[in-house]
Design an enzyme around this catalytic site. Sequence first.
Site, mmCIF file in Angstrom:
data_model
loop_
_atom_site.group_PDB
_atom_site.id
_atom_site.type_symbol
_atom_site.label_atom_id
_atom_site.label_comp_id
_atom_site.label_asym_id
_atom_site.label_seq_id
_atom_site.Cartn_x
_atom_site.Cartn_y
_atom_site.Cartn_z
ATOM 1 N N TYR A 1 28.266 38.948 44.951
ATOM 2 C CA TYR A 1 27.256 39.791 44.325
ATOM 3 C C TYR A 1 27.423 39.717 42.814
ATOM 4 O O TYR A 1 28.528 39.944 42.290
ATOM 5 C CB TYR A 1 27.373 41.243 44.790
ATOM 6 C CG TYR A 1 26.221 42.092 44.291
ATOM 7 C CD1 TYR A 1 24.966 41.989 44.869
ATOM 8 C CD2 TYR A 1 26.375 42.962 43.217
ATOM 9 C CE1 TYR A 1 23.890 42.740 44.417
ATOM 10 C CE2 TYR A 1 25.310 43.716 42.747
ATOM 11 C CZ TYR A 1 24.071 43.601 43.344
ATOM 12 O OH TYR A 1 23.010 44.337 42.879
ATOM 13 N N GLN B 1 20.983 46.623 49.699
ATOM 14 C CA GLN B 1 20.284 45.730 50.627
ATOM 15 C C GLN B 1 20.841 44.305 50.558
ATOM 16 O O GLN B 1 20.921 43.607 51.586
ATOM 17 C CB GLN B 1 18.769 45.735 50.372
ATOM 18 C CG GLN B 1 18.316 45.316 48.989
ATOM 19 C CD GLN B 1 18.222 46.487 48.006
ATOM 20 O OE1 GLN B 1 18.884 47.499 48.173
ATOM 21 N NE2 GLN B 1 17.372 46.340 46.998
ATOM 22 N N ASN C 1 27.315 48.666 41.003
ATOM 23 C CA ASN C 1 27.272 50.091 40.699
ATOM 24 C C ASN C 1 27.919 50.904 41.830
ATOM 25 O O ASN C 1 28.494 50.355 42.768
ATOM 26 C CB ASN C 1 25.834 50.545 40.432
ATOM 27 C CG ASN C 1 24.919 50.365 41.638
ATOM 28 O OD1 ASN C 1 25.382 50.251 42.775
ATOM 29 N ND2 ASN C 1 23.620 50.338 41.400
ATOM 30 N N THR D 1 34.498 50.128 34.814
ATOM 31 C CA THR D 1 35.396 49.353 33.967
ATOM 32 C C THR D 1 36.299 50.265 33.148
ATOM 33 O O THR D 1 35.883 51.307 32.665
ATOM 34 C CB THR D 1 34.577 48.455 33.026
ATOM 35 O OG1 THR D 1 33.900 47.474 33.808
ATOM 36 C CG2 THR D 1 35.474 47.741 32.027
ATOM 37 N N GLN E 1 34.475 47.983 25.591
ATOM 38 C CA GLN E 1 34.501 48.213 27.030
ATOM 39 C C GLN E 1 33.802 49.506 27.422
ATOM 40 O O GLN E 1 33.248 49.614 28.517
ATOM 41 C CB GLN E 1 35.951 48.215 27.528
ATOM 42 C CG GLN E 1 36.641 46.875 27.371
ATOM 43 C CD GLN E 1 35.909 45.762 28.109
ATOM 44 O OE1 GLN E 1 35.730 45.811 29.323
ATOM 45 N NE2 GLN E 1 35.467 44.745 27.379
ATOM 46 N N HIS F 1 30.211 49.512 28.892
ATOM 47 C CA HIS F 1 29.890 49.132 30.267
ATOM 48 C C HIS F 1 29.091 50.210 30.979
ATOM 49 O O HIS F 1 28.173 49.897 31.746
ATOM 50 C CB HIS F 1 31.172 48.852 31.049
ATOM 51 C CG HIS F 1 31.559 47.410 31.061
ATOM 52 N ND1 HIS F 1 31.026 46.505 31.945
ATOM 53 C CD2 HIS F 1 32.442 46.722 30.301
ATOM 54 C CE1 HIS F 1 31.553 45.307 31.729
ATOM 55 N NE2 HIS F 1 32.416 45.406 30.735
ATOM 56 N N GLU G 1 42.778 48.763 34.285
ATOM 57 C CA GLU G 1 42.203 47.458 34.610
ATOM 58 C C GLU G 1 42.501 46.440 33.503
ATOM 59 O O GLU G 1 42.994 45.344 33.763
ATOM 60 C CB GLU G 1 40.694 47.600 34.798
ATOM 61 C CG GLU G 1 39.981 46.283 35.056
ATOM 62 C CD GLU G 1 38.471 46.424 35.052
ATOM 63 O OE1 GLU G 1 37.798 45.477 35.495
ATOM 64 O OE2 GLU G 1 37.963 47.459 34.575
ATOM 65 N N HIS G 2 42.152 46.782 32.274
ATOM 66 C CA HIS G 2 42.426 45.923 31.122
ATOM 67 C C HIS G 2 43.448 46.609 30.223
ATOM 68 O O HIS G 2 43.307 47.796 29.924
ATOM 69 C CB HIS G 2 41.157 45.689 30.292
ATOM 70 C CG HIS G 2 40.009 45.143 31.064
ATOM 71 N ND1 HIS G 2 38.918 45.932 31.435
ATOM 72 C CD2 HIS G 2 39.748 43.901 31.532
ATOM 73 C CE1 HIS G 2 38.056 45.178 32.090
ATOM 74 N NE2 HIS G 2 38.523 43.949 32.167
ATOM 75 N N ASP H 1 36.680 38.552 29.879
ATOM 76 C CA ASP H 1 35.469 38.870 30.642
ATOM 77 C C ASP H 1 34.535 37.675 30.752
ATOM 78 O O ASP H 1 33.839 37.524 31.763
ATOM 79 C CB ASP H 1 34.708 40.024 29.971
ATOM 80 C CG ASP H 1 35.239 41.390 30.364
ATOM 81 O OD1 ASP H 1 36.071 41.465 31.284
ATOM 82 O OD2 ASP H 1 34.823 42.382 29.750
ATOM 83 N N GLU I 1 63.341 47.969 73.597
ATOM 84 C CA GLU I 1 62.046 48.599 73.327
ATOM 85 C C GLU I 1 61.257 48.879 74.606
ATOM 86 O O GLU I 1 60.098 49.313 74.536
ATOM 87 C CB GLU I 1 61.222 47.693 72.393
ATOM 88 C CG GLU I 1 61.866 47.498 71.035
ATOM 89 C CD GLU I 1 61.080 46.559 70.123
ATOM 90 O OE1 GLU I 1 60.102 45.940 70.601
ATOM 91 O OE2 GLU I 1 61.449 46.446 68.942
ATOM 92 N N HIS J 1 57.072 41.572 77.747
ATOM 93 C CA HIS J 1 57.614 40.733 76.684
ATOM 94 C C HIS J 1 58.932 40.094 77.141
ATOM 95 O O HIS J 1 59.188 38.906 76.917
ATOM 96 C CB HIS J 1 57.877 41.568 75.424
ATOM 97 C CG HIS J 1 56.652 41.967 74.662
ATOM 98 N ND1 HIS J 1 55.667 42.760 75.193
ATOM 99 C CD2 HIS J 1 56.264 41.682 73.384
ATOM 100 C CE1 HIS J 1 54.726 42.964 74.284
ATOM 101 N NE2 HIS J 1 55.059 42.312 73.184
#
Length: 429
Positions: free
Chosen positions: A121, A182, A205, A228, A250, A253, A318-319, A352, A407, A412
């Site tokens: 995406y 969608q 988003n 971000t 940043q 964003h 993140e950064h 980026d 066990e 087994h």
Amino acid sequence: MIQQIKKGITYAESKEADLKVRALVENMLENVATNGDKAVREYSEKLDKWSPESFRLSSAQIQQIIASLPEQVIEDITFAQTQIRNFAQIQRESIKDVEVETLPGVILGHKNIPVNSVGCYVPGGRYPMVASAHMSVLTAKVAGVKRVIACTPPINGEIPAATVAAMYMAGADEIYLLGGVQAIAMMALGTETVQPVDMLVGPGNAYVAEAKRQLYGKVGIDLFAGPTETLVIADDTTDVETCATDLLGQAEHGPTSPAILLTTSKTIAEGIEAEIQRQLTVLPTADVASVSWRDYGQVILVDTVDELVSEADRIASEHVQVMTENPRYFLDKMTNFGGLFLGDKTNVAYGDKVIGTNHTLPTREAARYTGGLWVGKFLKTCTYQEICTPEASAMIGEYCSRLCAIENFSGHKEQADLRVRRYSKVLSL
């Protein structure tokens, strides 16, 4: 000592994917699962006012779109993709298959197998994220993914030509002009005309992020992504203008993007607000960046370098941009970060867009337990075993039988005992 000069809204105080978002996304996913192409088209018409004859672009359409772009745009995309491909290939080459004889007659190994199909995406809207095509499509292809499909939304009824070009140049096998939940649902669940994928990647988003969250398990995903984030670490060897520029770079964003200044410099800590406000008067994206800084911006003043490290690891951003006397100290000492940017000659925008590392990185403190998107995310490390001799099977079987008995796994145990009886008998002949 740690002083909070400016406080911002914390994650504990804000819930992006609230119950309303969750319920809406859940209904949309169910609709697409039930009604397929019909539901996808209805959502696209309603939300994007977009209903072409086919959401998938033909080869002729793609070539026409690419031909409409200036040569410089194509050259710039090519340069960026070359850097990203080069680093991704280096990463891929570092990942090795393993096969070893751990005991006489016992062979263990693992293979790194690419995921068969991936859906990427690429967001649109105010910021058509051309670079996200490189980071997702291209990286998947370097990893060896056979089928990579990509979706990006139309922008105000127009085709985002540069994004389509980047998708094609990165190696996308199918390109769809479709956005939002969608698109995520179509790729993950499939419809009458689209085969589903095994994995979803790419930012988006709150609705896109929530769709990925709900679909996780049905398909794999890269990360649970939030807004971000950026953390600027500074001392007196840098200046307030650079710090403010990199924070706002940043913050633009989105209105919920945290931008945090962590510094040992009282001068920078006390001067950052005035410089931020000065730059906002000329920044074209000030309408967004100003809200982000006002609500989520933070300024933290500490006394020592060790406190810089401990606070940075607590924040797990993140950064993380380090502009200090010895930036590599943080490379050696920090453990929680998505991407690290060392020295004032680099910056987050380089990462980026073009420098070669991947920009899809962990947010919301996820850097405590994961890194970002890279070729390894598209690979399944799958183990295998082989016992080549009767002696080895009987020997392993005896240990296995006793461990299964502890066990209470009788089935087994019988698997092991069968081999012990069969191969011990063979050996005694």
